[in-house]
Design an enzyme around this catalytic site. Structure first.
Site, PDB file in Angstrom:
ATOM      1  N   HIS A  35      -1.252   1.675   4.952  1.00 44.46           N
ATOM      2  CA  HIS A  35      -3.103   1.566   5.371  1.00 44.46           C
ATOM      3  C   HIS A  35      -3.502   3.030   6.504  1.00 44.46           C
ATOM      4  CE1 HIS A  35      -4.571  -1.654   5.626  1.00 44.46           C
ATOM      5  NE2 HIS A  35      -5.576  -1.721   5.716  1.00 44.46           N
ATOM      6  N   HIS A  37      -5.676   2.216   8.130  1.00 41.72           N
ATOM      7  CA  HIS A  37      -6.718   0.956   9.478  1.00 41.72           C
ATOM      8  C   HIS A  37      -5.625   1.338  11.023  1.00 41.72           C
ATOM      9  CE1 HIS A  37     -10.021  -0.183   6.180  1.00 41.72           C
ATOM     10  NE2 HIS A  37      -9.452   1.184   6.448  1.00 41.72           N
ATOM     11  N   ASP A  39      -5.123  -1.001  13.271  1.00 45.88           N
ATOM     12  CA  ASP A  39      -4.097  -2.401  13.384  1.00 45.88           C
ATOM     13  C   ASP A  39      -2.837  -2.529  12.376  1.00 45.88           C
ATOM     14  OD1 ASP A  39      -5.912  -2.530  11.082  1.00 45.88           O
ATOM     15  OD2 ASP A  39      -5.906  -4.741  10.684  1.00 45.88           O
ATOM     16  N   HIS A 115      -8.774  -1.859  -1.305  1.00 43.23           N
ATOM     17  CA  HIS A 115      -9.381  -1.958  -0.149  1.00 43.23           C
ATOM     18  C   HIS A 115     -10.160  -0.975  -0.235  1.00 43.23           C
ATOM     19  CE1 HIS A 115      -8.941  -3.053   3.744  1.00 43.23           C
ATOM     20  NE2 HIS A 115      -8.193  -2.647   3.999  1.00 43.23           N
TER      21      HIS A 115
HETATM   22 ZN   LIG Z   1      -7.393  -2.550   6.089  1.00 40.09          ZN
END
Ligand SMILES: [Zn+2]
Length: 285
Positions: A35, A37, A39, A115
């Protein structure tokens, strides 16, 4: 498993860690992004740029949200970079399970995670292997070499004179095919256990301890107990947990908590190697 170098997610520290642990970066031909995000993918453009500087020629396949292509392309265009290798983007739909890669020996399935943004986990499965030929039986029946391929695939053997020998008499069962599920950032979801039922090794995120369950719910992450609950239903041979919030100082807390629900749990950390075979699973620090 057949030797393949699959990279799952690519945070900003990925390249440094690949070097630190002397992993052969150039052998990575497939990258899976769960995904968007940061990080989980901020290291991707850096890795692609390094491949370019290293004169990489092999095609690179990237699987993930459709926006990955736009994001990478705008960065390459801004720098007027013409890569010396082919980049192939494979958009992954995060709404239902789907096979995203199927090779001769291995198959990869993306599964939806729960999520705060679209997110998928990935299941890596070895395809069923050939049965083992029993050489003494080949000799006994004088089976010609050109028939062995079909026998390995499980077929009975018919001799030139027309008699049939059952496959079970000519072969031993194949070596067990192994599987690994990577469940990325996700809140607890019962369906995760259904998707990953019976995998050999299950990785499930465990960002919080149960004392922070409210925070886990709010941020769409899991607690160690919730990861273990998924494992209890999916019954892997080993549960790996990770992705701990920085608020905790000791990974062991997660392992201890998860073990109250699912005994075969290991809290992973950087640099660990998990070696699985049909008979056992070993962990190297
Ligand atoms: Zn995440």
């Amino acid at each position: 498993m057949a030797e393949r170098f699959f990279l799952i997610d690519c945070g900003e520290g990925t390249q440094l860690q690949l070097r630190r642990y002397k992993l052969r970066m150039g052998k990575i031909n497939h990258i899976f992004i769960s995904h968007l995000h940061g990080d989980h993918y901020f290291g991707l453009i850096g890795l692609i740029s390094s491949f370019h500087l290293q004169n990489r020629k092999n095609d690179l396949h990237i699987y993930g949200p459709s926006d990955v292509e736009k994001i990478i392309q705008v960065q390459l265009d801004a720098a007027k970079t013409q890569l010396g290798f082919q980049l192939h983007f494979h958009p992954v739909d995060a709404s239902e399970p789907q096979i995203i890669l199927s090779e001769r020996r291995v198959e990869v399935t993306a599964i939806p995670m729960r999520h705060s943004i679209a997110c998928t986990g990935f299941i890596f499965r070895e395809k069923p292997k050939d049965r083992h030929i029993l050489p003494e039986k080949m000799k006994e029946y004088q089976v010609p070499v050109y028939d062995i391929y079909k026998i390995k695939k499980g077929e009975d053997w018919v001799s030139e004179t027309g008699f049939t020998v059952k496959n079970e008499e000519l072969t031993a069962p194949p070596t067990e095919s192994l599987s690994y599920a990577f469940c990325a950032d996700t809140a607890y979801a019962q369906r995760t256990a259904i998707f990953t039922k019976g995998v050999d090794v299950l990785y499930h995120e465990s960002t919080f301890l149960q004392t922070e369950k409210a925070l886990a719910d709010k941020t769409r992450h899991s607690t160690a107990i919730q990861a273990a609950k998924v494992a209890l239903a999916a019954q892997p041979r080993l549960l790996l947990i990770g992705h701990y919030s920085v608020r905790y100082e000791d990974d062991k807390l997660f392992e201890d908590e998860a073990k109250t629900t699912f005994e075969n749990t290991v809290a992973v950390h950087e640099g660990m190697t998990i070696i699985a075979s049909a008979d056992d699973i070993t962990i190297k620090e």
